[in-house]
Design an enzyme around this catalytic site. Sequence first.
Site, PDB file in Angstrom:
ATOM      1  N   HIS A 142      45.775  42.039  41.642  1.00 43.45           N
ATOM      2  CA  HIS A 142      44.664  41.522  40.865  1.00 43.45           C
ATOM      3  C   HIS A 142      43.503  41.009  41.713  1.00 43.45           C
ATOM      4  O   HIS A 142      42.703  40.184  41.253  1.00 43.45           O
ATOM      5  CB  HIS A 142      45.133  40.432  39.894  1.00 43.45           C
ATOM      6  CG  HIS A 142      44.247  40.323  38.675  1.00 43.45           C
ATOM      7  ND1 HIS A 142      43.642  41.407  38.098  1.00 43.45           N
ATOM      8  CD2 HIS A 142      43.865  39.247  37.930  1.00 43.45           C
ATOM      9  CE1 HIS A 142      42.926  41.000  37.057  1.00 43.45           C
ATOM     10  NE2 HIS A 142      43.039  39.708  36.936  1.00 43.45           N
ATOM     11  N   SER A 302      43.946  30.045  37.039  1.00 43.70           N
ATOM     12  CA  SER A 302      42.865  30.141  38.017  1.00 43.70           C
ATOM     13  C   SER A 302      43.286  29.513  39.335  1.00 43.70           C
ATOM     14  O   SER A 302      44.024  28.528  39.351  1.00 43.70           O
ATOM     15  CB  SER A 302      41.643  29.395  37.478  1.00 43.70           C
ATOM     16  OG  SER A 302      40.677  29.262  38.493  1.00 43.70           O
ATOM     17  N   GLU A 488      47.426  41.393  31.752  1.00 44.19           N
ATOM     18  CA  GLU A 488      47.401  40.011  32.213  1.00 44.19           C
ATOM     19  C   GLU A 488      48.009  39.143  31.124  1.00 44.19           C
ATOM     20  O   GLU A 488      47.391  38.894  30.099  1.00 44.19           O
ATOM     21  CB  GLU A 488      45.960  39.587  32.492  1.00 44.19           C
ATOM     22  CG  GLU A 488      45.228  40.597  33.361  1.00 44.19           C
ATOM     23  CD  GLU A 488      43.833  40.138  33.745  1.00 44.19           C
ATOM     24  OE1 GLU A 488      43.668  38.964  34.124  1.00 44.19           O
ATOM     25  OE2 GLU A 488      42.900  40.953  33.672  1.00 44.19           O
ATOM     26  N   TYR A 528      44.459  41.546  28.268  1.00 35.26           N
ATOM     27  CA  TYR A 528      45.279  40.324  28.208  1.00 35.26           C
ATOM     28  C   TYR A 528      46.358  40.373  27.128  1.00 35.26           C
ATOM     29  O   TYR A 528      46.276  41.162  26.183  1.00 35.26           O
ATOM     30  CB  TYR A 528      44.364  39.117  27.971  1.00 35.26           C
ATOM     31  CG  TYR A 528      43.626  38.714  29.227  1.00 35.26           C
ATOM     32  CD1 TYR A 528      44.011  37.596  29.953  1.00 35.26           C
ATOM     33  CD2 TYR A 528      42.580  39.483  29.727  1.00 35.26           C
ATOM     34  CE1 TYR A 528      43.358  37.237  31.129  1.00 35.26           C
ATOM     35  CE2 TYR A 528      41.926  39.138  30.899  1.00 35.26           C
ATOM     36  CZ  TYR A 528      42.317  38.014  31.588  1.00 35.26           C
ATOM     37  OH  TYR A 528      41.688  37.668  32.756  1.00 35.26           O
ATOM     38  N   ASP A 661      38.620  45.876  61.477  1.00 34.29           N
ATOM     39  CA  ASP A 661      37.973  45.422  60.237  1.00 34.29           C
ATOM     40  C   ASP A 661      39.001  44.895  59.228  1.00 34.29           C
ATOM     41  O   ASP A 661      38.634  44.327  58.207  1.00 34.29           O
ATOM     42  CB  ASP A 661      37.072  46.519  59.629  1.00 34.29           C
ATOM     43  CG  ASP A 661      37.834  47.776  59.214  1.00 34.29           C
ATOM     44  OD1 ASP A 661      39.066  47.724  59.070  1.00 34.29           O
ATOM     45  OD2 ASP A 661      37.165  48.823  59.031  1.00 34.29           O
ATOM     46  N   THR A 666      37.214  39.003  61.149  1.00 36.51           N
ATOM     47  CA  THR A 666      36.007  39.839  61.209  1.00 36.51           C
ATOM     48  C   THR A 666      35.426  40.044  59.811  1.00 36.51           C
ATOM     49  O   THR A 666      36.156  40.070  58.821  1.00 36.51           O
ATOM     50  CB  THR A 666      36.322  41.236  61.791  1.00 36.51           C
ATOM     51  OG1 THR A 666      37.304  41.862  60.960  1.00 36.51           O
ATOM     52  CG2 THR A 666      36.834  41.150  63.205  1.00 36.51           C
TER      53      THR A 666
END
Length: 732
Positions: A142, A302, A488, A528, A661, A666
């Site tokens: 996610h 969250s 979700e 959801y 990378d 970086t």
Amino acid sequence: MASRKSACCRLSALEVTLVVLFITMTTVCVTLIALMVTWSTHTGPAPEGKPYLIGVGRADCTGPPADIPLMGYANPQQTAAGIHTRLYSRAFIIDDGRRRVVFVTADVGMMSQRLRLEVLQALKVKYGDLYRRDNVVLSGTHTHCGPGGYFQYTLFMISSSGYIKASIEPLVNGIVKSIDIAHSTMRPGRIYRGSGELGDSSLNRSPQSYLNNPAAERHRYRWSTDKEVVVLKFTDLDGDGIGMLSWFAVHAVSMNYTNRMVSSDNMGYASYLLERDKNPGELPGQGGFVAGFSSSNLGDVSPNTRGPHCVNSGLSCDYLNSSCPVGGTKMCKAFGPGDDMFDSTRIIGHNIYRKAKEIYASAAQQVTGSLQSAHQWVNMTDVTVQVNDTHTVTTCKPALGHSFAAGTTDGGGDLNFTQGAVEGDPFWDGIRDTLVGEPSNQTQECHRPKPILFSTGEMNWPLPWHPQIVDVQIITIGSVAIVAVPGEITTMSGRRLREAVKQELRSEGAFRDSVVVIAGLSNVYTHYITTYEEYQVQRYEGASTIYGPHTLTAYLHKYRGLARAIAQDRVSELPVGPEPPFFQENLINLLPAAPVDRKPENTSFGDVLEQVYPVYRPGDVVSVTFVAGNPRHSGDIRDKTFVTVEIYDNRTETWEVVHTDASWETRFHWLKGSNRQSNSTVEWHIPPAAPSGFYRIRHFGHYKQMKGLRPVITPYGGSSDVFRVAASFYYQ
Ligand SMILES: *[C@@H]1O[C@H](CO)[C@@H](O)[C@H](O)[C@H]1NC(C)=O
Ligand SMILES: *[C@@H]1O[C@H](CO)[C@@H](O)[C@H](O)[C@H]1NC(C)=O
Ligand SMILES: *[C@@H]1O[C@H](CO)[C@@H](O)[C@H](O)[C@H]1NC(C)=O
Ligand SMILES: *[C@@H]1O[C@H](CO)[C@@H](O)[C@H](O)[C@H]1NC(C)=O
Ligand SMILES: *[C@@H]1O[C@H](CO)[C@@H](O)[C@H](O)[C@H]1NC(C)=O
Ligand SMILES: *[C@@H]1O[C@H](CO)[C@@H](O)[C@H](O)[C@H]1NC(C)=O
Ligand SMILES: *[C@@H]1O[C@H](CO)[C@@H](O)[C@H](O)[C@H]1NC(C)=O
Ligand SMILES: *[C@@H]1O[C@H](CO)[C@@H](O)[C@H](O)[C@H]1NC(C)=O
Ligand SMILES: *[C@@H]1O[C@H](CO)[C@@H](O)[C@H](O)[C@H]1NC(C)=O
């Protein structure tokens, strides 16, 4: 010297006897311990203690880090422009001698039906019937910072510039490669499970919805999000670790929608840290130990642990609608725990890593028993469930509510929609009716109290806007059941689902000690899944529960069926269900081909436009800017790098790569200018432990030019000046 020597040898007979006795005792003890170890590892509680065959694999699945919208926030301005960390697919294969299961967790926003179908096709070509729809679970972490473009339903095609071959191919190939590696490294081994609670890393972002769940149910739980980290530890027969797979429920949205670099976010960073520990001396993405951090019931969870507030006034946002008195939803944002999004990603990722590592170290409960896998395709638009003697409930054709457009406090929408809307807005409804048509009365009725914004189940041009056929799937590894959920799912919905599955499994003896984990964002994306009670509040999650108020009830019914079939060993009797479509035509592509590259006069691609300083201290940021081509011209970038940070080895007189990378330290920014000129700025955030020495930063890429009428793509490279990193700073 001499006197010391003689002292050493002047041992009395008693001393010699004591030493001999001591040595004998030690030998006896060591032998006993060895015997005990042998006994415990080789005789175990047979026959269940029989080892599994276990394979783990990791492969780069990073797609083009330019121009393509990042999948997650649905923010059209958030297109890829560089790389912070690379995206990997991590595969775990387990075989009990009779059956085999595969679990993949990949650094993607979500699995899509199209991606899964293409992966399954590729597996079929390579492995025949070994890896199939029923024994392969694909789950996404996610992250909201991976390139989109790997969907076949219109809504997702619109938000990610279409179905983009260059974007889906590295995902398919990376996922398949991770499975190839796991397949080719299978060896006898053991699995242990453990779990623990992780605080300070998650927050319920829709408390108003959560509070609408029955009080008696809520009171059974201490928190409004699940804090449990579940870990599976994989070892070989010598007890050496070969991999770890864990689940934790939190959105990978520590990086917000202002970030343009491809990033695996907090969950990916947790993998990065544990793999760095277990593969010492390797560059990121290298080394045999694979650490998967998989998503779970994160629907309303969250990582922004300081919570939302109004960024303009500092006041708290409205509890129900997350709107600010001035500026509306756009001003209400959640932050934390760090100083900026990188710091927040680091803290949350590190927390998850630290807890998983601790559980891994102490995981002692061995997982034994056979493997099972159960899978069905379900037409989610019309599942009917008998809830009691008199009542049935039914799911609906997919539709999104008004609050969907409001977004969340982790990333709000741009328009004047707010969460918690149970009535439509004549203004937007009018526009909707003109553009895409009015929802039918039947669908409106079915979704009540959701005011429908897009009746996606009734929108089929040029292809259906949302899936109708959905994968439901459970795999079990002995006592561990992994429930693959196609979206979700919120905290409380996840708890209900785990409980339902547990109840069915435990009805049969072999599963009485089962643990059930939810693997989120698996197989196909359907937004959801909230509880019926949460749905009534119509915050973002409820508005995005696309099959209507009884979506969860339908899933509970379906997953119970799978669990029962597993418990009773009757999986083969499960109907397969309707096969999902694989669209060949009408896939849209809104992404123009990458144009030719231009460069400033009298420069070459790879030339330095802004040079490094001569000396830095650990903790400083080195920055260098190169004349660059569009990274899309580099084609398949898997297992390559746009960036190296190199240290000079005086002994061998060679440059040694210390970062790529893929490294956290970086940041590769691709800056697209007007006039088709672009440049790459590479930053190196020098870690405190960086050795003193001489360094350089290199950048690699490709540019496109026309030779007559023919486009020609040419590789280029460039290097910064050599600079010094000095632990103590001398002004010279
Ligand atoms: C949000 O709710 C508050 C009351 O709780 C109300 O005053 C405000 O107008 C609402 N905002 C919007 C944009 O609906
Ligand atoms: C994103 O994070 C940056 C800090 O890294 C912050 O300045 C910005 O306000 C945040 N934006 C949103 C939309 O949260
Ligand atoms: C799903 O079921 C609906 C209603 O029965 C039907 O109209 C639709 O064609 C089905 N979808 C697919 C893809 O089979
Ligand atoms: C059956 O379920 C419905 C809907 O949940 C409820 O309204 C009704 O009271 C229930 N009936 C019985 C007999 O339990
Ligand atoms: C949103 O904006 C439109 C156009 O300005 C307006 O007509 C509508 O009433 C607004 N809706 C809300 C809920 O504020
Ligand atoms: C919905 O029902 C109303 C009243 O029965 C009717 O006027 C309207 O045309 C219907 N709308 C649709 C889209 O069928
Ligand atoms: C590019 O090089 C030419 C030849 O050396 C010179 O005349 C011209 O001024 C240079 N242009 C720029 C922008 O430096
Ligand atoms: C290593 O090489 C550099 C560059 O050749 C030189 O300046 C430096 O003194 C050398 N350092 C050591 C420790 O020998
Ligand atoms: C790099 O490109 C950006 C975007 O065009 C531009 O604003 C910036 O000045 C360039 N930097 C250099 C050093 O040329």
